[in-house]
Design an enzyme around this catalytic site. Structure first.
Site, short mmCIF file in Angstrom:
data_model
loop_
_atom_site.label_atom_id
_atom_site.label_comp_id
_atom_site.label_asym_id
_atom_site.label_seq_id
_atom_site.Cartn_x
_atom_site.Cartn_y
_atom_site.Cartn_z
N HIS A 263 5.25 -2.97 3.47
CA HIS A 263 4.78 -3.31 4.81
C HIS A 263 5.14 -2.22 5.81
O HIS A 263 6.09 -2.36 6.59
CB HIS A 263 5.37 -4.67 5.23
CG HIS A 263 4.71 -5.82 4.55
ND1 HIS A 263 5.33 -7.03 4.36
CD2 HIS A 263 3.48 -5.94 3.99
CE1 HIS A 263 4.50 -7.85 3.72
NE2 HIS A 263 3.39 -7.20 3.49
N HIS A 346 4.40 -15.17 3.94
CA HIS A 346 4.81 -13.84 3.48
C HIS A 346 4.37 -13.67 2.03
O HIS A 346 4.48 -14.59 1.22
CB HIS A 346 6.32 -13.66 3.62
CG HIS A 346 6.75 -12.23 3.40
ND1 HIS A 346 6.97 -11.71 2.15
CD2 HIS A 346 6.97 -11.22 4.28
CE1 HIS A 346 7.31 -10.43 2.26
NE2 HIS A 346 7.32 -10.11 3.55
N GLU A 348 5.61 -12.13 -0.47
CA GLU A 348 6.64 -12.36 -1.50
C GLU A 348 6.80 -13.86 -1.75
O GLU A 348 6.90 -14.31 -2.90
CB GLU A 348 7.98 -11.75 -1.06
CG GLU A 348 9.06 -11.95 -2.11
CD GLU A 348 10.44 -11.52 -1.63
OE1 GLU A 348 10.55 -10.53 -0.90
OE2 GLU A 348 11.41 -12.22 -1.98
N THR A 386 13.81 -12.23 -0.53
CA THR A 386 14.81 -11.15 -0.60
C THR A 386 15.14 -10.52 0.75
O THR A 386 16.14 -9.82 0.87
CB THR A 386 14.29 -10.01 -1.52
OG1 THR A 386 13.04 -9.57 -1.01
CG2 THR A 386 14.16 -10.47 -2.95
N SER A 444 6.76 -6.24 8.64
CA SER A 444 7.87 -5.97 7.73
C SER A 444 8.99 -6.97 8.00
O SER A 444 9.66 -6.91 9.03
CB SER A 444 8.38 -4.54 7.94
OG SER A 444 9.66 -4.40 7.39
N ASN A 446 11.96 -7.44 6.63
CA ASN A 446 13.35 -6.96 6.76
C ASN A 446 13.55 -6.21 8.07
O ASN A 446 14.63 -6.25 8.65
CB ASN A 446 13.75 -6.15 5.53
CG ASN A 446 13.26 -4.74 5.58
OD1 ASN A 446 13.92 -3.89 6.16
ND2 ASN A 446 12.09 -4.48 5.02
N SER A 488 11.27 -0.44 4.60
CA SER A 488 9.95 0.10 4.29
C SER A 488 9.55 1.24 5.23
O SER A 488 8.44 1.78 5.12
CB SER A 488 8.90 -1.02 4.34
OG SER A 488 9.08 -1.80 5.50
S1 SF4 Z 1 13.84 -4.72 0.41
FE1 SF4 Z 1 13.56 -3.15 -1.14
S2 SF4 Z 1 15.16 -3.50 -2.69
FE2 SF4 Z 1 14.99 -5.33 -1.41
S3 SF4 Z 1 13.61 -6.64 -2.56
FE3 SF4 Z 1 12.36 -5.54 -1.06
S4 SF4 Z 1 11.66 -3.73 -2.15
FE4 SF4 Z 1 13.34 -4.59 -3.35
#
Ligand code: SF4
Length: 529
Positions: A263, A346, A348, A386, A444, A446, A488
């Site tokens: 992302h 999302h 994932e 994650t 994104s 994260n 990312s």
């Molecule tokens: S942030 Fe990176 S290491 Fe963590 S699950 Fe996603 S792709 Fe994998």
């Protein structure tokens, strides 16, 4: 580690000096300020009324008419060494050299003669947010009007705009922050037929740009950048990008990629330019073509669909996402009801839900736990997306443990090492920062969590795809700027941001490393050499 980038010196009490060569240009700029500030807003710089009525925390502004041509500009630059000013901006009209420019567009100089104007991306972003059409590029100064073939030649040399004064004036900044904004009055398609032919649109743009110049001056000053370590690419993202690159090498373009490989707008744009074709669903992939599954993983239904279609699949699912899928299958096979802690929609989460759709319930908040009705309260397990916030996920898993004491947790943490490390690192710098900039795209997960981590600790934070997204108001009055990047976001974006900030004044850059990472993931057999 602290690195000091010798930036322009700044005198914060001194006015922003705006140099406009022609009377009509200076008038347009003054009008722009007066519109924004009221009649007593601008110091006229030699033209009555000479007023300096600037209040309310905004920098004083002086607009100086410097005269036509390089000789007058050079003379003015010499005289400027006796003036007191904090920042210098050149504002006037100029000749557009490339065919994609239109009359009225603004060109913000990145290089003006021998002078580098590092903050150009910040100005371009701010001008665009003000509704103006702006581009960053190199500005050349010549001693005559540019016409015909000369335009083509200068464009081929990499210049975007030509004028007759900017280079000597910019050199007169004497080490202070400097910027150049030229409004295009003529282009290859619409050449000059008089001094202000096409110039009315250019003057309107100059006028509208004046308040942006003021915001730029307010953001100038000495800054310290605190870099969070670790930041930027994780092992799963590096692997996914490498898979697409190798697939392109092996199979040639196009290589289809289901969803964004990671992302990030920059990464996707870069791979698109190299021949990757990003699609939302497999029905957009021709039969028999090669398709890459993104780092976020896919549900078994998508894999079956690809097999049925005879597509050559290369799976870039991050091994840490694949681990969560395996846990989902194992718990479901053992008869557990699965609580998946994550965000609806999302990719994932959609992929993980697909592993055991009849046994999995998505929980987004601790409140969702109260309405969760498992088949058997003694056989409940939970998994996590994650890229969640460590703190928020702990709240949900805590509520689950309270309500279902026998709840099974995943064998090892589902929130991955990269997410956990980047949140700890940004927390460390946010405590010392006036504002935090997080490089990453809005989709994104994260990266968004990094912004939330700062805000939860009371530090304002902003998600940006690049330097152009930085709003100058965020920097006004901020002396310590925290900087990080989601897993990312490419490291080059962080370098670009530091470079742009260095154009605002002296900049020191230090890094706070909370942990180091050495994880690498192997490549799938389809792209292994
Ligand atoms: S942030 Fe990176 S290491 Fe963590 S699950 Fe996603 S792709 Fe994998």
């Amino acid at each position: 580690m602290t690195q000091t980038i010798p930036g322009p010196r700044v005198g914060s009490e001194d006015p922003l000096l705006i140099c406009s060569p022609l009377r009509i240009e200076a008038r347009a700029v003054r009008r722009g300020f007066r519109g924004a500030r009221g009649a007593r807003g601008v110091w006229g710089g030699g033209e009555p009324p000479q007023e300096r009525g600037v209040t309310g925390g905004r920098p004083p502004v002086e607009v100086l008419r410097t005269g036509y041509g390089p000789a007058r500009a050079a003379k003015q630059a010499e005289q400027m060494s006796h003036r007191s000013f904090g920042q210098l901006m050149v504002m006037g009209v100029g000749g557009g050299l490339t065919t994609d420019l239109s009359v009225g567009d603004l060109v913000v100089g990145t290089e003006v003669g021998d002078v580098t104007c590092a903050s150009a991306p910040l100005l371009v972003g701010e001008l665009r947010r003000a509704g103006l059409s702006a581009r960053a590029g190199r500005i050349t100064t010549v001693d005559h009007l540019v016409r015909g073939r000369e335009r083509t030649k200068l464009a081929a040399e990499g210049w975007l705009c030509a004028d007759m004064e900017s280079a000597p004036l910019a050199a007169g900044a004497g080490g202070r922050p400097v910027a150049v904004i030229r409004a295009v009055s003529d282009t290859p398609h619409r050449p000059l037929t008089g001094i202000v032919s096409g110039g009315l649109a250019a003057l309107r743009s100059l006028r509208a740009a004046a308040p942006v110049a003021e915001r730029w001056a307010a953001a100038c000053g000495a800054h310290q950048v605190l870099l969070a370590g670790p930041r930027s690419f994780c092992a799963g993202v590096e692997r996914a990008i490498e898979i697409v690159e190798r697939a392109l090498e092996r199979h040639g373009e196009p290589v289809y990629v289901r969803k964004q490989i990671v992302h990030n707008t920059r990464v996707v744009g870069d791979l698109t330019s190299r021949g990757a074709v990003f699609v939302d669903e497999l029905d957009q992939v021709p039969d028999g073509a090669t398709v890459v599954f993104s780092a976020h993983g896919v549900s078994p239904m998508v894999r079956e669909d690809a097999a049925r279609r005879g597509l050559a699949v290369i799976d870039a699912t991050c091994p840490l996402v694949a681990k969560v899928h395996a846990e989902a299958r194992r718990f479901a096979a053992d008869g557990y009801t699965l609580a998946l802690i994550g965000h609806a929609g999302h990719e994932e989460v959609e992929g993980t839900l697909g592993e055991a759709p009849g046994s999995t319930v998505l929980l987004q908040t601790a409140q969702d736990v109260a309405t969760f009705r498992p088949r058997d309260a003694e056989r409940v397990a939970y998994l996590m997306q994650t890229t969640l916030s460590v703190d928020e996920a702990a709240e949900v898993s805590g509520a689950l443990r309270e309500r279902f004491p026998a709840v099974r947790a995943p064998g090892s943490d589902d929130i991955c090492y990269a997410t956990t490390n980047r949140q700890a690192a940004v927390r460390a710098i946010a405590a010392e920062s006036d504002v935090v900039l997080v490089a990453g795209s809005t989709n994104s997960s994260n990266s968004v969590r990094l912004v939330e981590t700062c805000e939860r600790g009371g530090t304002p934070a902003h998600l940006i795809d690049g330097a152009e997204d930085i709003q100058l108001d965020w920097l006004a009055g901020a002396s310590v700027i925290g900087l990080t990047a989601g897993a990312s976001a490419p490291p080059a974006v962080v370098d670009e941001i530091i470079s742009a900030l260095s154009g605002l004044g002296p900049l020191s850059v230090s890094e706070r490393i909370t942990t180091t990472e050495s994880i690498r993931f192997g490549l799938p057999k389809e792209v292994r050499h």
